[in-house]
Structures are given as structure tokens and as C-alpha cells.
Design a protein around this motif. Structure first.
Motif, PDB file in Angstrom:
ATOM      1  N   HIS A  34       0.830  -1.203   0.000  1.00 46.95           N
ATOM      2  CA  HIS A  34       0.000   0.000   0.000  1.00 46.95           C
ATOM      3  C   HIS A  34       0.864   1.253   0.000  1.00 46.95           C
ATOM      4  O   HIS A  34       1.995   1.251   0.485  1.00 46.95           O
ATOM      5  CB  HIS A  34      -0.956   0.001   1.189  1.00 46.95           C
ATOM      6  N   VAL A  35       0.321   2.323  -0.530  1.00 46.68           N
ATOM      7  CA  VAL A  35       1.064   3.571  -0.679  1.00 46.68           C
ATOM      8  C   VAL A  35       1.232   4.290   0.645  1.00 46.68           C
ATOM      9  O   VAL A  35       2.331   4.743   0.995  1.00 46.68           O
ATOM     10  CB  VAL A  35       0.354   4.493  -1.694  1.00 46.68           C
ATOM     11  N   SER A  36       0.130   4.414   1.396  1.00 45.96           N
ATOM     12  CA  SER A  36       0.167   5.206   2.626  1.00 45.96           C
ATOM     13  C   SER A  36      -0.889   4.689   3.595  1.00 45.96           C
ATOM     14  O   SER A  36      -1.740   3.867   3.219  1.00 45.96           O
ATOM     15  CB  SER A  36      -0.101   6.687   2.315  1.00 45.96           C
ATOM     16  N   PRO A  37      -0.885   5.183   4.839  1.00 41.36           N
ATOM     17  CA  PRO A  37      -1.928   4.773   5.798  1.00 41.36           C
ATOM     18  C   PRO A  37      -3.338   5.102   5.322  1.00 41.36           C
ATOM     19  O   PRO A  37      -4.305   4.521   5.814  1.00 41.36           O
ATOM     20  CB  PRO A  37      -1.566   5.571   7.059  1.00 41.36           C
ATOM     21  N   ARG A  52      -9.582  -4.944  -4.045  1.00 36.84           N
ATOM     22  CA  ARG A  52      -8.683  -4.677  -5.169  1.00 36.84           C
ATOM     23  C   ARG A  52      -7.333  -5.370  -4.991  1.00 36.84           C
ATOM     24  O   ARG A  52      -6.777  -5.921  -5.949  1.00 36.84           O
ATOM     25  CB  ARG A  52      -8.486  -3.163  -5.329  1.00 36.84           C
ATOM     26  N   VAL A  53      -6.793  -5.345  -3.780  1.00 35.22           N
ATOM     27  CA  VAL A  53      -5.529  -6.047  -3.531  1.00 35.22           C
ATOM     28  C   VAL A  53      -5.694  -7.531  -3.831  1.00 35.22           C
ATOM     29  O   VAL A  53      -4.834  -8.159  -4.473  1.00 35.22           O
ATOM     30  CB  VAL A  53      -5.053  -5.828  -2.084  1.00 35.22           C
ATOM     31  N   ALA A  54      -6.815  -8.106  -3.378  1.00 35.67           N
ATOM     32  CA  ALA A  54      -7.063  -9.524  -3.640  1.00 35.67           C
ATOM     33  C   ALA A  54      -7.177  -9.789  -5.139  1.00 35.67           C
ATOM     34  O   ALA A  54      -6.692 -10.807  -5.649  1.00 35.67           O
ATOM     35  CB  ALA A  54      -8.343  -9.964  -2.927  1.00 35.67           C
ATOM     36  N   ARG A  55      -7.784  -8.843  -5.866  1.00 37.31           N
ATOM     37  CA  ARG A  55      -7.926  -9.010  -7.316  1.00 37.31           C
ATOM     38  C   ARG A  55      -6.571  -8.908  -8.013  1.00 37.31           C
ATOM     39  O   ARG A  55      -6.278  -9.676  -8.943  1.00 37.31           O
ATOM     40  CB  ARG A  55      -8.901  -7.973  -7.870  1.00 37.31           C
ATOM     41  N   PHE A  56      -5.729  -7.990  -7.581  1.00 42.38           N
ATOM     42  CA  PHE A  56      -4.399  -7.895  -8.180  1.00 42.38           C
ATOM     43  C   PHE A  56      -3.564  -9.130  -7.845  1.00 42.38           C
ATOM     44  O   PHE A  56      -2.739  -9.565  -8.655  1.00 42.38           O
ATOM     45  CB  PHE A  56      -3.694  -6.622  -7.726  1.00 42.38           C
ATOM     46  N   ALA A  57      -3.791  -9.704  -6.672  1.00 42.94           N
ATOM     47  CA  ALA A  57      -3.093 -10.951  -6.333  1.00 42.94           C
ATOM     48  C   ALA A  57      -3.503 -12.051  -7.306  1.00 42.94           C
ATOM     49  O   ALA A  57      -2.674 -12.875  -7.710  1.00 42.94           O
ATOM     50  CB  ALA A  57      -3.406 -11.347  -4.893  1.00 42.94           C
ATOM     51  N   ALA A  58      -4.782 -12.082  -7.690  1.00 46.07           N
ATOM     52  CA  ALA A  58      -5.262 -13.069  -8.654  1.00 46.07           C
ATOM     53  C   ALA A  58      -4.697 -12.798 -10.051  1.00 46.07           C
ATOM     54  O   ALA A  58      -4.428 -13.725 -10.815  1.00 46.07           O
ATOM     55  CB  ALA A  58      -6.795 -13.046  -8.696  1.00 46.07           C
ATOM     56  N   GLU A  97       3.210  -5.858   5.639  1.00 50.30           N
ATOM     57  CA  GLU A  97       2.617  -4.697   6.289  1.00 50.30           C
ATOM     58  C   GLU A  97       1.241  -4.369   5.719  1.00 50.30           C
ATOM     59  O   GLU A  97       0.353  -3.885   6.432  1.00 50.30           O
ATOM     60  CB  GLU A  97       3.542  -3.472   6.164  1.00 50.30           C
ATOM     61  N   THR A  98       1.047  -4.668   4.426  1.00 49.09           N
ATOM     62  CA  THR A  98      -0.263  -4.443   3.818  1.00 49.09           C
ATOM     63  C   THR A  98      -1.257  -5.492   4.307  1.00 49.09           C
ATOM     64  O   THR A  98      -2.423  -5.171   4.599  1.00 49.09           O
ATOM     65  CB  THR A  98      -0.156  -4.475   2.284  1.00 49.09           C
ATOM     66  N   ALA A  99      -0.821  -6.735   4.415  1.00 51.38           N
ATOM     67  CA  ALA A  99      -1.690  -7.793   4.949  1.00 51.38           C
ATOM     68  C   ALA A  99      -2.110  -7.475   6.378  1.00 51.38           C
ATOM     69  O   ALA A  99      -3.281  -7.669   6.756  1.00 51.38           O
ATOM     70  CB  ALA A  99      -0.972  -9.141   4.883  1.00 51.38           C
ATOM     71  N   ASP A 100      -1.194  -6.968   7.178  1.00 48.67           N
ATOM     72  CA  ASP A 100      -1.521  -6.599   8.558  1.00 48.67           C
ATOM     73  C   ASP A 100      -2.537  -5.469   8.591  1.00 48.67           C
ATOM     74  O   ASP A 100      -3.482  -5.488   9.395  1.00 48.67           O
ATOM     75  CB  ASP A 100      -0.255  -6.175   9.306  1.00 48.67           C
ATOM     76  N   LEU A 101      -2.356  -4.476   7.723  1.00 50.96           N
ATOM     77  CA  LEU A 101      -3.292  -3.352   7.679  1.00 50.96           C
ATOM     78  C   LEU A 101      -4.681  -3.822   7.253  1.00 50.96           C
ATOM     79  O   LEU A 101      -5.697  -3.370   7.807  1.00 50.96           O
ATOM     80  CB  LEU A 101      -2.766  -2.293   6.713  1.00 50.96           C
ATOM     81  N   MET A 102      -4.742  -4.721   6.296  1.00 56.40           N
ATOM     82  CA  MET A 102      -6.034  -5.246   5.848  1.00 56.40           C
ATOM     83  C   MET A 102      -6.744  -5.983   6.981  1.00 56.40           C
ATOM     84  O   MET A 102      -7.962  -5.847   7.158  1.00 56.40           O
ATOM     85  CB  MET A 102      -5.826  -6.156   4.637  1.00 56.40           C
ATOM     86  N   ARG A 103      -6.004  -6.735   7.777  1.00 62.66           N
ATOM     87  CA  ARG A 103      -6.616  -7.427   8.925  1.00 62.66           C
ATOM     88  C   ARG A 103      -7.185  -6.424   9.927  1.00 62.66           C
ATOM     89  O   ARG A 103      -8.289  -6.626  10.472  1.00 62.66           O
ATOM     90  CB  ARG A 103      -5.586  -8.331   9.604  1.00 62.66           C
TER      91      ARG A 103
END
Length: 413
Positions: A127-130, A141-147, A159-165
Motif C-alpha cells: 500500500h502507498v500510505s496509511p 482490489r488487492v485480492a484481485r491484483f493478487a489473482a 505490512e499491507t496484509a496486517d493493515l487489511m486485517r
């Protein structure tokens, strides 16, 4: 056409070019201009939420540089500013991922204030920023880009996975409207590895909020002999992966993913068997499609597969009359294209098991044989006999059953 203000290519076009991928759409950001400036230059304004303009010659989209400020919960709660004072870096900072927050100026120079090129090289979705946490759609969208980029080795940054949680725990995902969930879900079904969309949502806890019918399948056991993978959730993701290998049709992929929802409601004391799960699956598919406003074509195919995938798997054992019943329930004779989709989804289910990935699926050939035989019955000849109503229906069924019986016997000879 020379413009009096700065324009930069941004987002996916820059990312894909750097990855060596075909560039599908080009989006531009305009810095230091007002809407009137673009109108005076011949651009056509479109879009109600924020000013987007179409280039008078290319028709490509140009958007004014903007900033966003969180004002409420969910993804609608934003105040947007389009001041000419907004800088390119400020515009890029509001974007979701660093790999989408790069720009290219008119001279071909890459503008990359947040390390997008480094993350491309590291195959990292970061992710770019908080401010990422302000919009729950970004989780989807992150999940879609992962696909989309799984085959290139991309993974979600820790750090992005932690923020999503943390976003899920804070209830941000609960503010998503069903239509927006379906929009991202349907897009993910078209990606090369749609199963990764489900994986990422499950890892951050969002799957339980947006697709609870799927989430509850994980940890539910199945009989080990037909299902060496045992876990039902693992199985449906394997089925989705196989559906993606068999073809690009998102409707087939959706049906494949939905086919075993009923196993999530089997009482634990009945595990690992799941008697009657087909009927429960149909009810859950209907409820999910109603909630997410899923298009009718997706819904009808998913219901057909949920209801009759077991019969399809037993096609080599079924009597001619029962084969005809399967054809009738799937509306095969009136909708042959959807029947072909049905067979693909059932084949994906067959292959979506540990050790079964490369095994043939002769059941599809048997059902196709039955379909061709039933379709070949001369309906006009029955009409000429003066049959109508129930007598006509019974005669037609008898003729089709006999045709299927003959075709099966000839194929076995």
C-alpha cells in the motif's frame, strides 16, 4: 496537440509497460488546470462523481489531479478536492498500491515517489500510505491484483496484509455495499488465478464478512477416498483453479466455486459425509446471488451445477431415462451453450481433487452423447401423428429415452 498544462500517463498503463505486459487502457492525470481549462482546450467532460475529460482526438481519459479526505465510514465517505494547486505527488499518494502510483511524463520519464518500481522488481503488492485504510474496496482490489499477478510471483506485503486485517477487525468491510463486492468479485473471476482472490480475502478475515457461505467451508472434512485433500474449502479452491485452466468463462468459474456450499451447513456429527448437500447448496446459491445482485446467467448456471453435479459424476452408471432427466433439469435441449458450461464446471469439480488434476472425465462425453441423441429425435414426426398435450410430452420423452439407450449401446459396442 500541445497543451498549456502538465499531463502524465498514470496507473496501470505505466505498471504494465514496466512489466512488459500489453497496455490495455491509458489514463492521464492533469496537473495545474481547472475544468474550464480542459473544456477550452476541446476536451469533453464526463463523469458525475469527479471531473473526467475525454481527449478531443484520442478519446482517452484525462482526470484532474485530486486529493481525498476521509469524512465518514465506508468507501463513499470522502471529500474530494480538484484545486489546480494539487501536485502530481499528492494525486499519486491517494492511490492504493505503489505499483499503481507511478506516472510517466511527456518525455517518458518515470515519476515514482513511493517505490513502485522497487516493488515491481520484488513482486510485492504494498500500500502507498496509511490512507489505504480509509477505503475498504481496496481490500478487494488487492485480492484481485493478487489473482492477476500470482503467476508473475506477486505476493501481498506483510505490512499491507496486517493493515487489511486491522481494517476488517475495525468493521470497515461491513460498510461495503453488495453491488461493489460483486463488481470486484466478478472482475477477479476473470483473472488468471481467481482462487488467489479468495485466499487473500480469507487471510485477512474479509471472506467471512463478504462471502460467509464460502468461508465456512474451510475446516469441513470430506471422505478421504474421493477427496484426498479432505478439506472442503481447499477442494472448492482447487475446483476454481481447474475451471480457470479449462477456460476463461467467468460464469463457469463462479458455478464451480459455488457448487458445494451446502457442505458448510452439514451438522458436524454427520461429517465427513454430506448427504443432501446438493439441495442445501442450491438454497445457499440463491441467497448469495440475491444478496450480491448477481446476474441471472451466473445464478442459473450455478444452481444447475450445485443441484446436478453429483448426477453428472455418475453419468456412466445412469439409466437412459435418468440421463434424460439430467438433460431436462439443466435445460440442455433449449440452452445447449449453457449445458456446455455445465459440463465444464462438472469437469472442474472432478479434477479439483488431489491427484485427480490430469484424470480424464468420460462422464462429460456420456452426457454429450445423450444430449446429441435426444436432440436428434424427430419432433415433427410426432406432431404429424396428431399428438398434443400430455400425450405429446410422454411420446417425446419415450422417443428421447430410446434414442439415448440406442446411442449408449452403440458407443459401448
Amino acid at each position: 496537440m500541445k497543451l498549456a498544462f502538465q499531463t502524465c500517463l498514470v496507473g496501470g498503463a505505466v505498471r504494465d509497460r514496466l512489466l512488459g505486459l500489453p497496455v490495455q487502457d491509458r489514463d492521464y492525470v492533469v496537473v495545474g488546470a481547472t475544468p474550464q481549462d480542459l473544456i477550452d482546450a476541446g476536451f469533453k467532460q464526463v463523469g458525475a462523481d469527479f471531473p473526467v475529460f475525454l481527449h478531443p482526438q484520442t478519446g482517452e481519459e484525462y482526470a484532474l489531479a485530486r486529493t481525498e479526505r476521509k469524512t465518514g465510514r465506508g468507501y463513499h465517505g470522502f471529500a474530494v478536492s480538484f484545486s489546480p494547486d494539487v501536485t502530481l505527488e499528492e494525486d499519486l499518494q491517494r492511490r492504493d498500491l505503489t505499483i499503481n502510483a507511478m506516472a510517466e511524463d511527456a518525455d517518458g520519464h518515470i515519476i515514482d515517489p513511493f517505490g513502485g518500481q522497487a516493488d515491481l522488481a520484488a513482486r510485492r503488492l504494498r500500500h502507498v500510505s496509511p490512507a489505504f485504510a480509509e477505503d475498504p474496496v481496496r481490500i478487494l482490489r488487492v485480492a484481485r491484483f493478487a489473482a492477476r499477478f500470482h503467476r508473475l510471483g506477486f505476493v501481498v506485503a506483510d505490512e499491507t496484509a496486517d493493515l487489511m486485517r486491522r481494517m476488517v477487525e475495525a468493521g470497515e468491510v461491513d460498510a461495503l455495499v453488495p453491488e461493489r463486492v460483486w463488481q470486484e468479485f466478478e472482475r477477479a473471476l476473470r483473472e488468471p488465478d481467481p482462487q488467489r482472490f479468495i485466499d487473500v480475502l480469507r487471510d485477512c478475515g474479509a471472506l467471512a464478512r463478504v462471502l460467509p457461505e464460502l468461508d465456512r467451508l474451510f475446516g469441513v472434512p470430506q471422505p478421504a477416498e474421493p477427496h484426498p485433500e479432505i478439506d472442503t474449502g481447499v477442494h472448492v479452491l482447487m475446483v476454481l483453479e481447474q475451471a480457470a485452466r479449462l477456460g476463461p468463462d467467468p460464469q463457469v468459474r463462479f458455478a464451480a466455486l459455488m457448487h458445494d456450499l451446502g457442505k458448510g451447513t452439514t451438522p458436524p456429527e454427520q461429517w465427513p459425509t454430506h448427504h443432501g448437500h446438493e439441495g442445501r447448496s442450491v438454497a445457499l446459491v440463491k441467497a448469495l446471488c440475491e444478496r450480491l445482485k448477481v446476474p441471472v446467467a451466473y445464478r442459473e448456471l450455478a444452481i444447475a451445477v450445485a443441484r446436478d453435479h453429483g448426477n453428472a459424476h455418475r453419468a456412466l452408471e445412469l439409466r437412459p431415462g435418468t440421463l434424460l432427466e439430467v438433460l431436462e433439469r439443466t435445460d440442455a435441449l433449449r440452452r445447449p451453450q449453457r449445458f456446455a458450461q455445465f459440463l465444464l464446471a462438472c469437469e472442474a469439480d472432478h479434477r479439483g481433487r488431489s491427484g485427480f488434476e490430469q484424470r480424464p472425465y468420460p462422464q462429460a462425453q456420456r452426457l454429450q452423447l445423450a444430449f446429441e441423441a435426444a436432440r436428434g429425435v424427430d419432433v415433427a414426426a410426432l406432431v404429424q401423428r396428431g399428438l398434443t398435450g400430455e400425450a405429446m410430452r410422454e411420446a417425446l420423452r419415450a422417443a428421447r429415452t430410446q434414442a439415448i439407450k440406442k446411442a449408449v449401446a452403440e458407443a459401448a459396442a
